[in-house]
Design a protein around this motif. Sequence first.
Motif, PDB file in Angstrom:
ATOM      1  N   GLY A  10      -6.121  -7.617   6.678  1.00 30.70           N
ATOM      2  CA  GLY A  10      -5.883  -7.032   5.364  1.00 30.70           C
ATOM      3  C   GLY A  10      -4.527  -6.387   5.370  1.00 30.70           C
ATOM      4  O   GLY A  10      -3.962  -6.131   6.427  1.00 30.70           O
ATOM      5  N   ASP A  14      -4.972  -1.553   2.457  1.00 29.37           N
ATOM      6  CA  ASP A  14      -6.196  -2.069   1.860  1.00 29.37           C
ATOM      7  C   ASP A  14      -7.449  -1.336   2.323  1.00 29.37           C
ATOM      8  O   ASP A  14      -8.545  -1.644   1.879  1.00 29.37           O
ATOM      9  N   VAL A 112      -9.241  -7.012   0.408  1.00 30.86           N
ATOM     10  CA  VAL A 112      -8.233  -6.924  -0.648  1.00 30.86           C
ATOM     11  C   VAL A 112      -8.502  -5.664  -1.464  1.00 30.86           C
ATOM     12  O   VAL A 112      -9.635  -5.186  -1.556  1.00 30.86           O
ATOM     13  N   LEU A 118      -5.529 -10.473  -5.091  1.00 29.45           N
ATOM     14  CA  LEU A 118      -5.024 -11.246  -3.955  1.00 29.45           C
ATOM     15  C   LEU A 118      -3.527 -11.080  -3.816  1.00 29.45           C
ATOM     16  O   LEU A 118      -2.790 -11.135  -4.793  1.00 29.45           O
ATOM     17  N   SER A 122      -3.218 -11.525   1.798  1.00 21.93           N
ATOM     18  CA  SER A 122      -4.616 -11.963   1.865  1.00 21.93           C
ATOM     19  C   SER A 122      -4.695 -13.477   1.967  1.00 21.93           C
ATOM     20  O   SER A 122      -5.534 -14.028   2.676  1.00 21.93           O
TER      21      SER A 122
END
Lengths: 413, 303
Positions: A10, A14, A112, A118, A122
């Motif tokens: 990630g 995140d 995410v 996105l 990601s």
Amino acid sequence: MDLLRFATAGSVDDGKSTLIGRLLLDSKSIFEDQLEAVERTSEDKGFDYTDLALLTDGLRSEREQGITIDVAYRYFATPNRKFIIADTPGHVQYTRNMVTGASTADLGLVLVDARTGLTEQSRRHAVLLSLLKVPHLVLAVNKMDLVGYDEEVYNKINEEFRTFATKLTIPDLTIIPISALKGDNVVTRSENMSWYEGTSLLHHLENVHVASDRDLIDARFPVQYVIRPKSDDFHDFRGYAGQVAGGVLKPGDDVLVLPSGLTSKVASIELFETSLQEAFPPMSVTVRLEDDLDVSRGDMICRPQNAPTPSQDIDAMVSWMVPEPLRAGRKLSIKHTTRLCRTVVKDVQYRLDVNTLHRDQEAGELGLNEIGRVKLRTTQPLLCDPYEKNRTTGSFILIDEATGVTVGAGMIN
Amino acid sequence: MSTHADYRLSQLDELEAESIHIFREVAAEFEKPVLMFSGGKDSIVMLRLAEKAFYPAKIPFPVMQVDTGFDFPEVLSTRDSWVDRLGVRMIVASVDDAIKNGVVIDDGKTSRNRLQIGTLLNTIEEHGFTAAFGGGRRDEEKARAKERVYSHRDEFGQWDPKNQRPELWSLYNGRIAEGEHMRIFPLSNWTELDIWHYIGREQILIPGIYYSHQREVFERDGMLLSAGDHATLRAGETVEERTVRFRTVGDMTLTGCVESTATTVGEIIEEIAVARVTERGATRGDDRFSEAAMEDRKKEGYF
């Protein structure tokens, strides 16, 4: 109780560390002295909350910079399963660590941020997990609390990711809306998202079926070490020690030894003082054959009708891990199963853009953290399978002969 | 072992298989390995795994203990019975001798644990060992969580956490230059509970001090330390008898015990399962010097 290895990925903010902290905390895997140390440090630093990331950022330089610079391995267990987390850094310059963590994972967990959706990161992480053939992928849509637990936000990300994933090889995809900070859908189902019909993240991790992920058809036994006691009690003992890489071996099986091509039968399979009825991955055992053959480390025991073709020409995807680029003509050491030999790079066919999946055939070289398709010629034949068939006999590492550093990871096509 | 209908190993079997693989890999690729052996539960499990990895041949490398001069007698006697049973060669690196020979300097302030570093490195160099197995587990401490299974040490025995080799699949890179060595941690993926489950399953002999017993102790910095000739009491400290056991063993001057009535492996497992403090946090004085005490010692060459 069995074992699940998973790798987390990630972007930097995140909430990966928070999620891991939450899983450890709620499964009672964090001890008071560890928590107190983190609380004390958070207070010293003037934070107005306990920074759970301090639990996972163990090194001085990481705490100084407030970032994760290296893969760390974490452990927790529930009554059903033990978990090994490969906690991999999200920074783009540490792609090699992501590859490292994912290489042994049964499952990849990509986070995410629900607010941003996105990102390039990601997508890149999903591509890497797909390339490394991690059989299960979980996309955790985090920070749902910051978007008012809105179903529409989740649906949009869900749809976008599923569309993207059709371009990849992801055998099992699960998407879960969570809030790591508030604990929604992490350990228990959240009342804040009654529209979500799936399970909590931990429930999924506990129940995802991984038994069938290993190749149980094609018997592969790379010989690691020859055991010859040379003692009075075991005067004529000759056993081939190794870890089963594929298939199921049983006493009485006809076997073929590569690269010599000699055949025999399995006389017995032993683990310490016990004789086994069968051996399958990832068991470490000692195999004895009925005939006295010349078998040594680097050889492979398999079945006569089902054997890899020995080859010195290797076509593979390579993840390159050092700044000096990989180019045609470069000589390296290669380690494949228990075999170590030399190799020369014949051609860099293309560089893969892990964001767009575009294949750049003009590239001619791979730089740090880049991945591409490479042709190699080895000094000895490798007894390999395609990586998608067997992650053990289909993988190798490349070692710089001058520095001894691991410079690349390869997956055979 | 019976037939596994679902071809799935238990997590303990999987850990065992991984550790055995590591032992064999090192024995095959390194010229002169050695097993660092303290006589504690982790190193005894290591010895058991090494025994299994090469059976029915003997373990193809010696074991080495760094004797602090303050080791528990129960630990030393268990060590000796293991060494005798397996017929392995035993090398004792003595901190006392290292002080006498000027290899390390005892200023009266430095712990024996720290003096082990120089003693250990000197012995590795003296014998030309190229790989040294250690029983370190990643769950013990946050700096250890970052350590590789094969941990590269430079010619000064130093660990560089920022410059570790990536470790992929189960393909370990054992390449070292002249004078360097590798530390090998086959128990990396084991936790304290795994160790105890394994000791129970395999019925492994460990020192009696891991089980509950009566002991003369005194309290210092919130820890219960063993009383005796090695310990000089400070003002206000008094010796009393308590029912205790040890969660880790090391230097007697720094290793605390915990109050416990657990006399069997099963009872110990129950106790640890609900313990709220790590084994090191509870009982290791040497980790309390600073937040990065373990990391700093490891950089210098500690295992």
